[in-house]
Every structure is written in C-alpha cells, then in structure tokens.
Design a protein around this motif. Sequence first.
Motif, PDB file in Angstrom:
ATOM      1  N   LEU A   1     -15.287  27.710  96.678  1.00  0.00           N
ATOM      2  CA  LEU A   1     -14.208  26.753  96.458  1.00  0.00           C
ATOM      3  C   LEU A   1     -13.419  26.523  97.733  1.00  0.00           C
ATOM      4  O   LEU A   1     -12.937  25.426  97.985  1.00  0.00           O
ATOM      5  CB  LEU A   1     -13.279  27.255  95.350  1.00  0.00           C
ATOM      6  CG  LEU A   1     -13.926  27.536  93.995  1.00  0.00           C
ATOM      7  CD1 LEU A   1     -12.895  28.029  93.023  1.00  0.00           C
ATOM      8  CD2 LEU A   1     -14.594  26.295  93.460  1.00  0.00           C
ATOM      9  N   SER A   2     -13.270  27.566  98.508  1.00  0.00           N
ATOM     10  CA  SER A   2     -12.462  27.439  99.708  1.00  0.00           C
ATOM     11  C   SER A   2     -13.054  28.350 100.770  1.00  0.00           C
ATOM     12  O   SER A   2     -13.396  29.493 100.480  1.00  0.00           O
ATOM     13  CB  SER A   2     -11.031  27.838  99.341  1.00  0.00           C
ATOM     14  OG  SER A   2     -10.296  28.050 100.484  1.00  0.00           O
ATOM     15  N   HIS A   3     -13.231  27.818 101.978  1.00  0.00           N
ATOM     16  CA  HIS A   3     -13.932  28.545 103.028  1.00  0.00           C
ATOM     17  C   HIS A   3     -12.971  28.908 104.138  1.00  0.00           C
ATOM     18  O   HIS A   3     -12.491  28.048 104.850  1.00  0.00           O
ATOM     19  CB  HIS A   3     -15.077  27.657 103.545  1.00  0.00           C
ATOM     20  CG  HIS A   3     -15.850  28.245 104.688  1.00  0.00           C
ATOM     21  ND1 HIS A   3     -15.817  29.587 104.996  1.00  0.00           N
ATOM     22  CD2 HIS A   3     -16.673  27.679 105.599  1.00  0.00           C
ATOM     23  CE1 HIS A   3     -16.596  29.798 106.053  1.00  0.00           C
ATOM     24  NE2 HIS A   3     -17.117  28.656 106.428  1.00  0.00           N
TER      25      HIS A   3
ATOM     26  N   MET B   1     -16.008  20.353  98.478  1.00  0.00           N
ATOM     27  CA  MET B   1     -14.753  21.010  98.138  1.00  0.00           C
ATOM     28  C   MET B   1     -14.436  22.102  99.159  1.00  0.00           C
ATOM     29  O   MET B   1     -13.294  22.326  99.532  1.00  0.00           O
ATOM     30  CB  MET B   1     -14.880  21.625  96.748  1.00  0.00           C
ATOM     31  CG  MET B   1     -13.647  22.279  96.231  1.00  0.00           C
ATOM     32  SD  MET B   1     -13.914  22.940  94.610  1.00  0.00           S
ATOM     33  CE  MET B   1     -13.812  21.479  93.629  1.00  0.00           C
ATOM     34  N   THR B   2     -15.509  22.774  99.601  1.00  0.00           N
ATOM     35  CA  THR B   2     -15.366  23.844 100.583  1.00  0.00           C
ATOM     36  C   THR B   2     -14.744  23.303 101.859  1.00  0.00           C
ATOM     37  O   THR B   2     -13.814  23.869 102.402  1.00  0.00           O
ATOM     38  CB  THR B   2     -16.751  24.422 100.897  1.00  0.00           C
ATOM     39  OG1 THR B   2     -17.449  24.564  99.685  1.00  0.00           O
ATOM     40  CG2 THR B   2     -16.654  25.721 101.608  1.00  0.00           C
TER      41      THR B   2
ATOM     42  N   GLU C   1     -24.828  26.607  96.601  1.00  0.00           N
ATOM     43  CA  GLU C   1     -24.761  25.297  97.234  1.00  0.00           C
ATOM     44  C   GLU C   1     -23.313  25.016  97.613  1.00  0.00           C
ATOM     45  O   GLU C   1     -22.421  25.150  96.775  1.00  0.00           O
ATOM     46  CB  GLU C   1     -25.262  24.233  96.262  1.00  0.00           C
ATOM     47  CG  GLU C   1     -25.850  23.045  96.960  1.00  0.00           C
ATOM     48  CD  GLU C   1     -26.229  21.950  95.962  1.00  0.00           C
ATOM     49  OE1 GLU C   1     -25.963  20.788  96.263  1.00  0.00           O
ATOM     50  OE2 GLU C   1     -26.771  22.272  94.886  1.00  0.00           O
ATOM     51  N   LEU C   2     -23.110  24.654  98.851  1.00  0.00           N
ATOM     52  CA  LEU C   2     -21.744  24.381  99.290  1.00  0.00           C
ATOM     53  C   LEU C   2     -21.418  22.921  99.005  1.00  0.00           C
ATOM     54  O   LEU C   2     -22.210  22.032  99.294  1.00  0.00           O
ATOM     55  CB  LEU C   2     -21.593  24.664 100.780  1.00  0.00           C
ATOM     56  CG  LEU C   2     -21.854  26.103 101.211  1.00  0.00           C
ATOM     57  CD1 LEU C   2     -21.795  26.217 102.713  1.00  0.00           C
ATOM     58  CD2 LEU C   2     -20.838  27.031 100.592  1.00  0.00           C
ATOM     59  N   SER C   3     -20.279  22.681  98.411  1.00  0.00           N
ATOM     60  CA  SER C   3     -19.897  21.311  98.086  1.00  0.00           C
ATOM     61  C   SER C   3     -18.827  20.846  99.068  1.00  0.00           C
ATOM     62  O   SER C   3     -18.244  21.650  99.784  1.00  0.00           O
ATOM     63  CB  SER C   3     -19.362  21.266  96.665  1.00  0.00           C
ATOM     64  OG  SER C   3     -18.141  21.950  96.604  1.00  0.00           O
TER      65      SER C   3
ATOM     66  N   ASP D   1     -24.851  31.420  89.896  1.00  0.00           N
ATOM     67  CA  ASP D   1     -24.398  30.239  90.631  1.00  0.00           C
ATOM     68  C   ASP D   1     -23.166  30.617  91.439  1.00  0.00           C
ATOM     69  O   ASP D   1     -22.157  31.022  90.872  1.00  0.00           O
ATOM     70  CB  ASP D   1     -24.031  29.112  89.664  1.00  0.00           C
ATOM     71  CG  ASP D   1     -25.251  28.445  89.084  1.00  0.00           C
ATOM     72  OD1 ASP D   1     -25.741  27.514  89.728  1.00  0.00           O
ATOM     73  OD2 ASP D   1     -25.698  28.879  88.017  1.00  0.00           O
ATOM     74  N   VAL D   2     -23.278  30.497  92.740  1.00  0.00           N
ATOM     75  CA  VAL D   2     -22.158  30.829  93.618  1.00  0.00           C
ATOM     76  C   VAL D   2     -21.501  29.525  94.053  1.00  0.00           C
ATOM     77  O   VAL D   2     -22.133  28.700  94.706  1.00  0.00           O
ATOM     78  CB  VAL D   2     -22.647  31.631  94.852  1.00  0.00           C
ATOM     79  CG1 VAL D   2     -21.491  31.944  95.778  1.00  0.00           C
ATOM     80  CG2 VAL D   2     -23.335  32.894  94.413  1.00  0.00           C
ATOM     81  N   HIS D   3     -20.268  29.323  93.622  1.00  0.00           N
ATOM     82  CA  HIS D   3     -19.538  28.116  94.012  1.00  0.00           C
ATOM     83  C   HIS D   3     -18.455  28.508  95.005  1.00  0.00           C
ATOM     84  O   HIS D   3     -17.532  29.231  94.651  1.00  0.00           O
ATOM     85  CB  HIS D   3     -18.870  27.470  92.804  1.00  0.00           C
ATOM     86  CG  HIS D   3     -19.818  27.119  91.704  1.00  0.00           C
ATOM     87  ND1 HIS D   3     -20.857  26.244  91.889  1.00  0.00           N
ATOM     88  CD2 HIS D   3     -19.892  27.521  90.419  1.00  0.00           C
ATOM     89  CE1 HIS D   3     -21.522  26.124  90.753  1.00  0.00           C
ATOM     90  NE2 HIS D   3     -20.972  26.897  89.848  1.00  0.00           N
TER      91      HIS D   3
ATOM     92  N   HIS E   1     -20.838  32.391  88.607  1.00  0.00           N
ATOM     93  CA  HIS E   1     -21.137  32.165  87.202  1.00  0.00           C
ATOM     94  C   HIS E   1     -22.541  32.696  86.929  1.00  0.00           C
ATOM     95  O   HIS E   1     -23.489  32.269  87.561  1.00  0.00           O
ATOM     96  CB  HIS E   1     -21.094  30.650  86.954  1.00  0.00           C
ATOM     97  CG  HIS E   1     -20.710  30.287  85.583  1.00  0.00           C
ATOM     98  ND1 HIS E   1     -19.468  29.817  85.282  1.00  0.00           N
ATOM     99  CD2 HIS E   1     -21.395  30.334  84.438  1.00  0.00           C
ATOM    100  CE1 HIS E   1     -19.404  29.579  83.992  1.00  0.00           C
ATOM    101  NE2 HIS E   1     -20.560  29.891  83.452  1.00  0.00           N
TER     102      HIS E   1
ATOM    103  N   ARG F   1     -12.255  31.638  98.783  1.00  0.00           N
ATOM    104  CA  ARG F   1     -12.284  31.797  97.336  1.00  0.00           C
ATOM    105  C   ARG F   1     -13.655  31.409  96.814  1.00  0.00           C
ATOM    106  O   ARG F   1     -14.163  30.325  97.121  1.00  0.00           O
ATOM    107  CB  ARG F   1     -11.205  30.898  96.723  1.00  0.00           C
ATOM    108  CG  ARG F   1     -11.070  31.109  95.242  1.00  0.00           C
ATOM    109  CD  ARG F   1      -9.879  30.395  94.686  1.00  0.00           C
ATOM    110  NE  ARG F   1      -9.983  30.397  93.246  1.00  0.00           N
ATOM    111  CZ  ARG F   1      -9.400  29.516  92.463  1.00  0.00           C
ATOM    112  NH1 ARG F   1      -8.638  28.581  92.967  1.00  0.00           N
ATOM    113  NH2 ARG F   1      -9.551  29.578  91.170  1.00  0.00           N
TER     114      ARG F   1
ATOM    115  N   HIS G   1     -16.249  31.358  93.364  1.00  0.00           N
ATOM    116  CA  HIS G   1     -16.381  31.419  91.918  1.00  0.00           C
ATOM    117  C   HIS G   1     -17.852  31.675  91.609  1.00  0.00           C
ATOM    118  O   HIS G   1     -18.710  30.953  92.093  1.00  0.00           O
ATOM    119  CB  HIS G   1     -15.922  30.073  91.361  1.00  0.00           C
ATOM    120  CG  HIS G   1     -15.865  30.018  89.883  1.00  0.00           C
ATOM    121  ND1 HIS G   1     -14.746  30.369  89.196  1.00  0.00           N
ATOM    122  CD2 HIS G   1     -16.794  29.665  88.977  1.00  0.00           C
ATOM    123  CE1 HIS G   1     -14.982  30.226  87.898  1.00  0.00           C
ATOM    124  NE2 HIS G   1     -16.222  29.794  87.750  1.00  0.00           N
TER     125      HIS G   1
END
Lengths: 251, 299
Positions: free
Chosen positions: B140-142, B86-87, B82-84, B136-138, B59, B55, B57
């Motif tokens: 959320l789930s990898h 959360m991924t 940037e991968l956080s 901005d590419v976030h 922006h 998933r 997100h």
Amino acid sequence: MTNATASSAILSHLHRADGSATFSQNGYTVIGAVNGPIEVQRRDELPVEAAIDVIVRPAAGVGGTRERHLESILQSTLRQIILIHNFPRTLIQVTLQITNTPEDKVAGSKIVQASSHLAILPTLLQTALLALLSASMPLSVIFTSVLIAAHKDGAITSLTPNPSLVGFESADSVHVLAFTLEGKLLLAESQGTFTLDDWDNILEMAGSVCVPKDGADIEGGVRIEETKEDMTTFVKCTLEAKVAQDLHWYT
Amino acid sequence: MPREVEPSLNEKQFFVKALEENLRIDGRAFDQYRELDLEFGDELGVTDVRLGKTRIHTHITAEVTTPFPDRPFDGLFTITSELSPMTSPFFEPNRPSTTEILLSRLLEKTLRRSGALDTESLCLIAGQKCWSIRADVHVLSHDGNLVDAACIGVLAALQHFRKPDTSTEGESVTVYTLAEREPVPLSLLHFPYCVTFSYYSSTVEEGETVTLLDATLLEEQLREGSATIGINRHGEVCQIAKLGGVPLDAVAFLGCVQIALVKVKEISVFVSKRLEEEAKKRDKGGLMAELSAENDRVS
C-alpha cells in the motif's frame, strides 16, 4: 463483525500517493489512492482533457473481466465530476484496492466472488470520491451512492437500502444509484427483473438515502447535531473532521 | 509513466555527511529497525504490516484444485506481489518493475523454496485433489525495505490463516464450511524471515563500509550494495541474495548473518506475541480448544 451498514472512513493515510482514503461500508473495505495530475503515456494522452485511469484490484487473485467492468463504470462516472478540462494532456490515476469483503459463514468464499459486481460498486465509488477529495482534485460536484435490493412478495415490492449479503443474494433485482449533491441522478446500474413502478420507488428511496431531505442546509454547511442517515452528511462530516485535524494549529 | 524522482544532490550530500558522523537521517542506530506494527483483519489470514511508513497488506486464500501431474503428492503455494500505482505512481500496472521482480523472487526463495509451508500436508487425494494456498501481497505504501516487511506479513498471515476442515472417504472429499466445523491451521515447518542490509562504501573513508539495516526509501536509493539474508530463529540460513553492488569482506558478511539472527529472533518473538493476542481475542468464551478438530502434533 460490527454493525454491518455503518460507514467509516480514514483520509490521507498513505504517504506516497497524492490523496488516499479507506472507506468501509456494508462489510466491504476499500483503500483508494489518487495520483494526479501526472505525466501521461503518449497513447493515452487526450488533447483537451485529462485522462482518467481507474484500477480496481481484488483482495485475492488478479483482476479479471469483473474488475475491468467496474473500472469502466467508475471511469465514466468520475469523468463527469472531475474538472478534466482544467488539466489537458495529463493523467489522473485512481487505484482502488479491495481489502475486505463480507464473509459468508455458510457458503465457501468462491461464491461471494462469483456473485454480482454491483454489491461493491457503491463502496468503490465512495472511496474514489473521498480519495479525490483528499488529493484536493478540483471537482465540479460531489456525489453519494447507494445499493438497493428489491424483493418481490406477490404484488408488493419491498426495498432495502444497503442490504446485507444474504439480503443481496436473495433479491429479485439490485440497483446502484449515485446522486450529485443537488440531487441529480449521476449513475444508475440495475440487475434483475423489476417493473417501471418499482423503478420509480427505487429512485425515490435512493434519493432519500443519498441526498439531505431538505435542500436548505447545503449552503450553510453541516450541522453535526443533526445526525441524519444520508450519505452526504457522512461525507461532509468526514471532511470537516479531517480539515479540523489538519488546521488544529490555526487558532 | 513518469520516472522515479532521484534524490537531489543536496539530499545526497546531507545523507553522506550524516553517515560520516555516524548518524542516520531519522536518528536511528545503524542496526535499528523502524517501529514494527502488525494488525490482523476480520477474516482469517489477513494481515497489515507497518514498518515505519511502509505498509503491506497480505491476504491468504485457499481453494481446492488439481495438483501438478509431476508432483501428485504436493499442494500448491503461490505468492503474488504485484505493485500497484498506489505504492507510488512510478509503478505501471501490468508491467513488472525491477522492485517488483526482486520482491517476488526473494519471497519465493525465502518462503517457498525453503519449505516453510509443508505442501505435502495440502494434498487431499494424490494426483487428483489438493489445496492451493495463495498469498496476495498488496504493497500500500512504499518507504523502503519491502522484502523484510512482506516476509513478516506473509508469515504472520500464514500462521493466522485457517483452511476449511476436510474429510476423505475413498475417492470423495468433503470440505466443511466455517459453520459446520472449526477450520484448521496450516502446517508450517519453520519461519524464515528476511533481513536486508544496505552497504555504503565510497561515501565514507577508504576501505570502510557502512552497513545499515531496514533502509528507508531514500537510503535504498542511495545505497551502493545490498544483501538480503533469509534466516529462521534457529539460525538456519535459507537464502542469501547479494545482487551486485560493492564487494564485501567475507568475515564482515558472516557478522551480518549473526546480526540477522538476532533481528529475526526479535521479529519472531514480536509476531508470536501479536498472534497470541489475536488468538485470545478470537477465542470466544475459551471454547477454541474444544472446537478444534486438529490432532495434537507428536514431536
């Protein structure tokens, strides 16, 4: 945009994180993920308690001092409620991704960014709590938070809980308060000018929004038919729905 | 940070055995994508792409800045991915991992260097003022195939985004707010999407290479080579990235490009269908055509 103050939440929707939640309130949407307890880096390791790492990521752009400040507020608040002494020498990682901020049709988007950091704080706090609950992290108590805007009109001060963007920008002072389930004050952040009498009123109003009015039904669980406005009921109903959904196989 | 957990020997053997029997773990065909879902946010230029459990997100934001002195006629277009944690908890904030570097490099190559966004159209006053578009590419789930999903997300968001309308009088630029004038869409020249192939050779019989499309995380961890092809629906290849891995037959690789073209056409159709549905939803009372300040493009 739909009803501005209505809150909504989705729990455990990200598959790699231990716990996750999406929470929307007041035009702000935040996705939160919790990982933990996990291995901690040597330099962050604490001998008798878990280290808590909060990461706030803005919807657009990279985080700056504003995000670092929010992180420090969140970190010190979450430290109080997570049973950190149960997990010494580990890390509990809370990631909060802001995905939506209320848009201002009149002003450009940059002005919203530059305005006070307090507007998003209740949403961040609530998302963090829901994500922690979704991760089944042992907590000593749950909390609820509210944003209050105070407008001075001569001698009278009018208070608005969860104000709209316009209400927030025009306020003389803004306050974020968080209460535990027992009604004890957990966090108070204020900005602007206000008097001591105002503060007493703000405290009282925040308490009525956050905590159920009669302390009696805390023990007895939630009664759905009683649709009260307070945040505690919202958190309980969200969790109850989630648990019912997860345990649908269980008679 | 903890190290990423590698697939166990059992998982690996199970996967290999299945591959020998022409099966994938999730029962898909070798050239089948997972279910693609595209949602738009309340704001313009916000998309949420779901590809199976992956998933992303995206922006898009625009602001007025000064152009680079060596490119006075070009606006700016930046993609940040940037991968956080959360991924996945194995990504450390502020320290780019290989996945992150590859993702941003491939997006950069496919979208920016291929000229998908006409940066000259972002110029307001040569050498002084221009638009800076930021994506901005976030993540959320990898669950594998971040590049393809991110590419779809960014392109859909760019098509969905509207920048504020402006007018120039001599040296002064007026930026109109959303209330004053209907914002205008970005000028996009073509839509290059990425298709990633994963190769497995040593797992099956000698001299044979199995090619999978849209690999999940497990399949990505077990693959021996991969190639990402950036191609638009007219069959123009924008970039090919094959970074090491097993050697491939040139003719077979050309076949991959053909497969990529078919997939990109499918993706293009899906994205434009979703954009149309979204435009209909936003078109309040059918007034959008009249409100628009945009000139019809002569082509």
